[in-house]
Design a protein around this motif. Structure first.
Motif, PDB file in Angstrom:
ATOM      1  N   THR A 179      -6.252 -29.917  35.391  1.00  0.00           N
ATOM      2  CA  THR A 179      -6.381 -31.147  34.621  1.00  0.00           C
ATOM      3  C   THR A 179      -6.193 -32.347  35.532  1.00  0.00           C
ATOM      4  O   THR A 179      -5.210 -32.420  36.282  1.00  0.00           O
ATOM      5  N   THR A 189     -10.662 -31.569  32.337  1.00  0.00           N
ATOM      6  CA  THR A 189     -10.165 -30.271  32.791  1.00  0.00           C
ATOM      7  C   THR A 189     -11.308 -29.379  33.268  1.00  0.00           C
ATOM      8  O   THR A 189     -12.371 -29.343  32.653  1.00  0.00           O
ATOM      9  N   LYS A 237     -11.479 -33.387  28.073  1.00  0.00           N
ATOM     10  CA  LYS A 237     -10.086 -33.072  28.391  1.00  0.00           C
ATOM     11  C   LYS A 237      -9.779 -33.282  29.872  1.00  0.00           C
ATOM     12  O   LYS A 237      -8.675 -32.956  30.319  1.00  0.00           O
TER      13      LYS A 237
END
Length: 115
Positions: free
Chosen positions: A23, A76, A74
């Motif tokens: 992340t 990510t 996200k």
């Protein structure tokens, strides 16, 4: 500056699966990212890459077993690892190729494959 934080490593038996996550502290939508591995006593190896457009590339040793994917909402990047082998044991680190030729790195997460 961009921080990358990996998670999801651990111990798994041969044939098992893990999902690693990386992340970023900022939006990753425009940047290529990937994963390297480094086994004890060995050189770092590029495992998988993904471009901002979603094109992927894999090391021959993981083709058909690992899948890289990103979730831009996200921030990510994931590495889905299936059919794990003892030789996959390594520290896995993600990276991001940012603007101005800068590459950012995470600290890594350890994956151990053993019975």
């Amino acid at each position: 500056q961009v921080q990358l934080v990996e998670s999801g490593g651990g111990w798994v038996q041969p044939g098992g699966s893990l999902r690693l996550s990386c992340t970023a502290s900022r939006s990753i939508g425009r940047y290529a990212m990937g994963w390297y591995s480094q086994a004890p006593g060995k050189q770092r190896e590029l495992v998988a890459t993904i471009t901002s457009g979603g094109s992927t590339n894999y090391a021959d040793s993981v083709k058909g077993r690992f899948t890289i994917a990103h979730d831009n909402a996200k921030n990510t990047v994931y590495l889905h690892m299936n059919s794990l082998k003892p030789e996959d044991t390594a520290v896995y680190s993600c990276y991001a190729d940012w603007c101005f030729g800068i590459t950012y790195w995470g600290r890594g997460t350890l994956v151990t494959v053993s019975s």
